[in-house]
Design a protein around this motif. Sequence first.
Motif, PDB file in Angstrom:
ATOM      1  N   VAL A   1       0.840  -1.195   0.000  1.00  0.00           N
ATOM      2  CA  VAL A   1       0.000   0.000   0.000  1.00  0.00           C
ATOM      3  C   VAL A   1       0.878   1.249   0.000  1.00  0.00           C
ATOM      4  O   VAL A   1       0.631   2.200  -0.739  1.00  0.00           O
ATOM      5  CB  VAL A   1      -0.942  -0.021   1.217  1.00  0.00           C
ATOM      6  CG1 VAL A   1      -1.679   1.305   1.351  1.00  0.00           C
ATOM      7  CG2 VAL A   1      -1.936  -1.163   1.093  1.00  0.00           C
TER       8      VAL A   1
ATOM      9  N   ILE B   1       4.352  -0.474   4.066  1.00  0.00           N
ATOM     10  CA  ILE B   1       3.101  -0.801   4.751  1.00  0.00           C
ATOM     11  C   ILE B   1       2.287  -1.732   3.867  1.00  0.00           C
ATOM     12  O   ILE B   1       2.032  -1.432   2.693  1.00  0.00           O
ATOM     13  CB  ILE B   1       2.309   0.474   5.083  1.00  0.00           C
ATOM     14  CG1 ILE B   1       3.140   1.369   6.007  1.00  0.00           C
ATOM     15  CG2 ILE B   1       0.964   0.132   5.725  1.00  0.00           C
ATOM     16  CD1 ILE B   1       2.501   2.698   6.312  1.00  0.00           C
TER      17      ILE B   1
ATOM     18  N   SER C   1      -1.037  -4.268   2.822  1.00  0.00           N
ATOM     19  CA  SER C   1      -2.495  -4.156   2.754  1.00  0.00           C
ATOM     20  C   SER C   1      -3.124  -4.663   4.048  1.00  0.00           C
ATOM     21  O   SER C   1      -2.739  -5.710   4.575  1.00  0.00           O
ATOM     22  CB  SER C   1      -3.011  -4.969   1.566  1.00  0.00           C
ATOM     23  OG  SER C   1      -4.413  -4.938   1.504  1.00  0.00           O
ATOM     24  N   GLY C   2      -4.076  -3.910   4.582  1.00  0.00           N
ATOM     25  CA  GLY C   2      -4.772  -4.307   5.800  1.00  0.00           C
ATOM     26  C   GLY C   2      -3.995  -4.101   7.079  1.00  0.00           C
ATOM     27  O   GLY C   2      -4.403  -4.551   8.150  1.00  0.00           O
ATOM     28  N   GLU C   3      -2.885  -3.388   7.005  1.00  0.00           N
ATOM     29  CA  GLU C   3      -2.023  -3.178   8.178  1.00  0.00           C
ATOM     30  C   GLU C   3      -2.293  -1.837   8.832  1.00  0.00           C
ATOM     31  O   GLU C   3      -2.503  -0.834   8.150  1.00  0.00           O
ATOM     32  CB  GLU C   3      -0.558  -3.250   7.745  1.00  0.00           C
ATOM     33  CG  GLU C   3       0.439  -2.938   8.858  1.00  0.00           C
ATOM     34  CD  GLU C   3       1.884  -2.915   8.360  1.00  0.00           C
ATOM     35  OE1 GLU C   3       2.750  -2.468   9.137  1.00  0.00           O
ATOM     36  OE2 GLU C   3       2.138  -3.314   7.209  1.00  0.00           O
TER      37      GLU C   3
ATOM     38  N   HIS D   1      -0.234   0.758  10.861  1.00  0.00           N
ATOM     39  CA  HIS D   1       1.186   1.018  11.077  1.00  0.00           C
ATOM     40  C   HIS D   1       1.342   2.280  11.908  1.00  0.00           C
ATOM     41  O   HIS D   1       0.928   3.368  11.498  1.00  0.00           O
ATOM     42  CB  HIS D   1       1.890   1.193   9.730  1.00  0.00           C
ATOM     43  CG  HIS D   1       3.379   1.094   9.816  1.00  0.00           C
ATOM     44  ND1 HIS D   1       4.081  -0.041   9.454  1.00  0.00           N
ATOM     45  CD2 HIS D   1       4.315   1.984  10.236  1.00  0.00           C
ATOM     46  CE1 HIS D   1       5.376   0.162   9.632  1.00  0.00           C
ATOM     47  NE2 HIS D   1       5.544   1.390  10.117  1.00  0.00           N
TER      48      HIS D   1
ATOM     49  N   ASP E   1      -9.431   2.765   0.788  1.00  0.00           N
ATOM     50  CA  ASP E   1      -8.567   1.642   1.149  1.00  0.00           C
ATOM     51  C   ASP E   1      -7.468   2.031   2.128  1.00  0.00           C
ATOM     52  O   ASP E   1      -6.858   1.155   2.744  1.00  0.00           O
ATOM     53  CB  ASP E   1      -7.914   1.066  -0.116  1.00  0.00           C
ATOM     54  CG  ASP E   1      -8.939   0.574  -1.117  1.00  0.00           C
ATOM     55  OD1 ASP E   1      -9.859  -0.164  -0.699  1.00  0.00           O
ATOM     56  OD2 ASP E   1      -8.840   0.947  -2.301  1.00  0.00           O
ATOM     57  N   LEU E   2      -7.181   3.333   2.248  1.00  0.00           N
ATOM     58  CA  LEU E   2      -6.065   3.791   3.073  1.00  0.00           C
ATOM     59  C   LEU E   2      -6.468   5.023   3.862  1.00  0.00           C
ATOM     60  O   LEU E   2      -7.038   5.966   3.311  1.00  0.00           O
ATOM     61  CB  LEU E   2      -4.858   4.115   2.185  1.00  0.00           C
ATOM     62  CG  LEU E   2      -3.652   4.786   2.851  1.00  0.00           C
ATOM     63  CD1 LEU E   2      -3.035   3.876   3.907  1.00  0.00           C
ATOM     64  CD2 LEU E   2      -2.613   5.172   1.802  1.00  0.00           C
TER      65      LEU E   2
ATOM     66  N   LYS F   1      -9.786  -1.973  10.116  1.00  0.00           N
ATOM     67  CA  LYS F   1      -8.801  -3.007   9.810  1.00  0.00           C
ATOM     68  C   LYS F   1      -9.486  -4.317   9.431  1.00  0.00           C
ATOM     69  O   LYS F   1      -9.071  -5.002   8.491  1.00  0.00           O
ATOM     70  CB  LYS F   1      -7.881  -3.213  11.007  1.00  0.00           C
ATOM     71  CG  LYS F   1      -6.828  -4.294  10.769  1.00  0.00           C
ATOM     72  CD  LYS F   1      -6.042  -4.589  12.018  1.00  0.00           C
ATOM     73  CE  LYS F   1      -5.131  -5.791  11.792  1.00  0.00           C
ATOM     74  NZ  LYS F   1      -4.394  -6.172  13.009  1.00  0.00           N
TER      75      LYS F   1
ATOM     76  N   ARG G   1      -8.940  -2.342   5.420  1.00  0.00           N
ATOM     77  CA  ARG G   1      -8.303  -1.055   5.162  1.00  0.00           C
ATOM     78  C   ARG G   1      -6.918  -1.003   5.798  1.00  0.00           C
ATOM     79  O   ARG G   1      -6.640  -1.665   6.794  1.00  0.00           O
ATOM     80  CB  ARG G   1      -9.150   0.082   5.725  1.00  0.00           C
ATOM     81  CG  ARG G   1     -10.568   0.130   5.186  1.00  0.00           C
ATOM     82  CD  ARG G   1     -11.197   1.457   5.526  1.00  0.00           C
ATOM     83  NE  ARG G   1     -12.661   1.401   5.527  1.00  0.00           N
ATOM     84  CZ  ARG G   1     -13.436   2.457   5.671  1.00  0.00           C
ATOM     85  NH1 ARG G   1     -12.896   3.642   5.849  1.00  0.00           N
ATOM     86  NH2 ARG G   1     -14.745   2.332   5.656  1.00  0.00           N
ATOM     87  N   SER G   2      -6.070  -0.172   5.219  1.00  0.00           N
ATOM     88  CA  SER G   2      -4.740   0.073   5.772  1.00  0.00           C
ATOM     89  C   SER G   2      -4.743   1.438   6.457  1.00  0.00           C
ATOM     90  O   SER G   2      -5.468   2.348   6.041  1.00  0.00           O
ATOM     91  CB  SER G   2      -3.681   0.048   4.671  1.00  0.00           C
ATOM     92  OG  SER G   2      -3.728  -1.165   3.965  1.00  0.00           O
TER      93      SER G   2
ATOM     94  N   SER H   1      -1.578  -0.844  16.602  1.00  0.00           N
ATOM     95  CA  SER H   1      -0.643  -1.059  15.496  1.00  0.00           C
ATOM     96  C   SER H   1      -0.197  -2.508  15.362  1.00  0.00           C
ATOM     97  O   SER H   1       0.110  -3.184  16.345  1.00  0.00           O
ATOM     98  CB  SER H   1       0.593  -0.176  15.680  1.00  0.00           C
ATOM     99  OG  SER H   1       0.228   1.183  15.699  1.00  0.00           O
TER     100      SER H   1
END
Length: 312
Positions: free
Chosen positions: A7, A30, A32-34, A36, A153-154, A180, A184-185, A200
């Motif tokens: 991402v 980073i 996808s789906g993380e 951070h 998505d982000l 999450k 989504r990231s 996180s």
Amino acid sequence: MNENAPVIYAENLIKEFGPVRALDNLNLNIASGEVHGFLGPNGAGKSTTMRVLLGLLRPDSGTVQMFGRDPWRDAVTLHERLAYVPGDVELWPNLTGGEVIDMFLRLRGSYNKARRDELIERFDLDPRKKTRTYSKGNRQKVALISALAADVDLLLLDEPTAGLDPLMEAVFQEVIHQAKSEGRSVLLSSHILAQVEALSDRISIIRAGHIVESGTLSELRHMTRTTIEVETERSAQPLAGCSFVHDFHTEAERSVFEVDGDHVGEAMNLLTDLGIRSIVAHPPTLEQLLMRHYGEDLSQRGVSNGTAKKVS
């Protein structure tokens, strides 16, 4: 667009403002789906990184991509997939909170009104009031609701909960967990260490524009110290002389000290020989990890290590 790309991918980013190097070979990745966490004090380079990702600043050198595309050249396309919340929100004073939220969402095209209404209720916002009457916390709520209600998505969140009370902090954490779970990231920059620690998957610590640590909490914790509180049959004072034991002191009948991560087993063997009555071990906190890199800076400003550990 390469859907299999990270991402966010940044390699050796450099950004200078005259003689000041705000980003110094910054690397960030980073998935996808993380979620951070992005940690560092003011001036470390967090907001500059966010502005580069938003396409507001062009790096002087290095590579940066979001969803496999360049934020500077492809900003319009990428902004369809992301939402941004700054730490200090300014709104149109003569519009109501609800009107601002609807305007932001309509700019994106269709949106889920039920989701918008749910978030307004969860964040306890009165959408009928003019934004000029809002406190800082309520202005943040408008920005958060606008971002979280969008089908993106982000999420780029730069101190997003500034001004929110503890109850709304808890709501924010619940909503991010939900985001999450939806895939989504999130890039979360925050001074609230407990928030970053709770949310996180991975954490990056930035200092002087450079990432000095990055990984999961479990990956980072082995590199720092574990706090031990113990009551023994015989005095544990001899441990104070061990090179891997730090800040040894006594509290009532307990001995309290920190042990280097790779010497915990050795400390436990010594304590067993002294006869353990009770023991509690605390894994290193995110605060301790951050202080590992910024403790020297605070000392130069006259802040003691004991005081620094209370800074959040």
